[in-house]
Scaffold this active site. Sequence first.
Site, mmCIF file in Angstrom:
data_model
loop_
_atom_site.group_PDB
_atom_site.id
_atom_site.type_symbol
_atom_site.label_atom_id
_atom_site.label_comp_id
_atom_site.label_asym_id
_atom_site.label_seq_id
_atom_site.Cartn_x
_atom_site.Cartn_y
_atom_site.Cartn_z
ATOM 1 N N ASP A 134 0.825 -1.199 0.000
ATOM 2 C CA ASP A 134 0.000 0.000 0.000
ATOM 3 C C ASP A 134 0.867 1.260 0.000
ATOM 4 O O ASP A 134 1.933 1.301 0.609
ATOM 5 C CB ASP A 134 -0.887 -0.020 1.251
ATOM 6 C CG ASP A 134 -1.843 1.143 1.306
ATOM 7 O OD1 ASP A 134 -2.728 1.224 0.440
ATOM 8 O OD2 ASP A 134 -1.704 1.985 2.217
ATOM 9 N N GLU A 169 1.147 -0.716 -5.172
ATOM 10 C CA GLU A 169 0.129 0.301 -5.423
ATOM 11 C C GLU A 169 0.882 1.630 -5.523
ATOM 12 O O GLU A 169 1.083 2.321 -4.537
ATOM 13 C CB GLU A 169 -0.897 0.339 -4.282
ATOM 14 C CG GLU A 169 -2.076 1.247 -4.588
ATOM 15 C CD GLU A 169 -2.337 2.312 -3.537
ATOM 16 O OE1 GLU A 169 -3.189 3.177 -3.774
ATOM 17 O OE2 GLU A 169 -1.677 2.302 -2.483
#
Length: 636
Positions: A319, A372
């Site tokens: 993330d 990401e």
Amino acid sequence: MEIDRAEIGTGFITEVDRYLYNNGRHYEIYEKLGAHPEKYEGNDGMYFAVWAPHGSQVSVVGDFNGWDPEANLMSSLSDSGIWETFVPGLGIGELYKYAITTRSGKILFKSDPYAFQAEYRPQTASVTADLSVFQWKDRSWMEKRMTKDPLHEPLSIYEVHLGSWRKKNRAEKDGFYTYTEAAHELADYILEMGYTHVELMGIAEHPYDGSWGYQVTGYFAPTSRYGTPEEFMYFVDYLHRKGIGVILDWVPAHFPKDAHGLADFDGEPCYEYGDPRKGEHPDWGTKVFDYSKYEVDNFLIANALYWVDKFHVDGLRVDAVASMLYLDYGRNNGEWVPNQYGGNENLEAIEFFKHLNSVIKNRGNGAMVIAEESTAWPRVTGNQEQAGLGFTFKWNMGWMHDFLEYMKLDPYFRKYNHHKMTFGLSYFTSENYILVLSHDEVVHLKCSMIHKMPGLLEDKFSNLKLGYTFMLGHPGKKLLFMGQDFGQFHEWDEKSALDWYLSEEPLGKDLKDYVRDLLHLYKKYPALYEKDFDWEGFSWVNANDKERSIFSFIRYSKDHKRSLLFVLNFTPVERPDYRVGVPKRGAYTLVLDEKHGLYKRGEKAPSFRSVKTEWDGQEHSFSYPLPAYGAAVFRF
């Protein structure tokens, strides 16, 4: 109990352990730091070890000693910053914390950074656990995973928030499914639909439900919201035995300031940068890991390997990568510190990623690491010999943005935005991309996927079916968030279960069945996944029919057998005699369309024979009645 270093067993911290850890190379440090069942001087008990380099005194406290900071003092191991003790008679399931006396004399009660289990929120104690008792039964899956290259395999991901996928009608634990309950129902759904993997949001322990698991306090503890570590092992094991992969969201970018967590762990910046211009995220109110410290890098890399090795997960989706790579991420001028060359790149985070990805790759067990990363940072999935970061895949956020902006438009205006759908095909070979329609696109007043679509309700469903067909044909692996495959009306809310009744309503069921057919088509035809990042796997037939908002293209497999032709009409205007150019003479058999879905074995599928009539720059062509919002996929 102070430990006689000459008499310790193999489970205790050794000089070699300390050396490797302090130099950032102890990849199984979770086997030593934390709480572990051991035997010492003939007594069974629990061995505790924690890194607190600025502490003046450290002890372990819990129900077993009345939470008394003086009862079980820990010994400092030289200048390593590690403290240890052994508590005889202590077993599994005990609550505990570390009482850390700071250099200013204040006592902090901290959860164990390496705890395998945590107390159910809002309580914050760590729980002693033993991960060695679970018996894995997924050997066949794990062996096959080692032999496969995910770049050339089908990868269709179902992104799930376990707390709101489904809920039970019960007050206990907020109605959450347990890991065991979720494993069975989720596996059934994934097998029905045809996804290859599930990606779980927020499994590591976190205090606040509204963070969705992205503000972690227990990096080594599967959240107790859904059960024990053994139950999560069962979850992964069961899905593997059903032929389903498991990917976890993983957050090495930041952590919250909760008093029991990592922030100022021993009274001073320990896991975070000391300078708030580097050590805090102003947008999120969280702390940033200090990637210049070997012990912090070791904590994170060992944590990644822990999920892969101990829980058999097949991949980690990392993330907020961009927030790690850029020193000025979310910061104004004067609020960030340039690197030694005056740039905005975080050189320490770059080296961390290279280290992480090289270690996981060199294990050779087939595990993926997915970035990401929301910017145009070069070579995110490039190999490190060419200055790449070494990730397996990267989320294609640019494609997602362009695709949604196009799909939101009234069909009349799509001809003026034709490039939004073609632009992604100009750079699809630059990284190993996953096309994503994730949870982030259906929250914070962004509307659900179905309500992004223009028109009346039936038009919305027709548009979404068409958009998903384009996504299927576009090079790149695939990801859909839960609820998007049956037309969830409301924005996602972590407090509420999906409106599953919609999947049985006529329009919702039709969409769900169509997405199921797309996913099964995807796995059936290697042309859709074998050459996702190679121009030999894709060619335009007509990328320029913007006046009619029609796109046509071909996907090829390695051997060019069973190639697929896509023809997609993004307007409500029927084209009863649409002619499409094709590369060779022969039969073009319809395998899927927007009304019938996937033609099954034994069904008579319409077939169209090409003629030697030049069209779309091709020597051959055929005509096809292309409906309004028509989607047609032909094999040849």
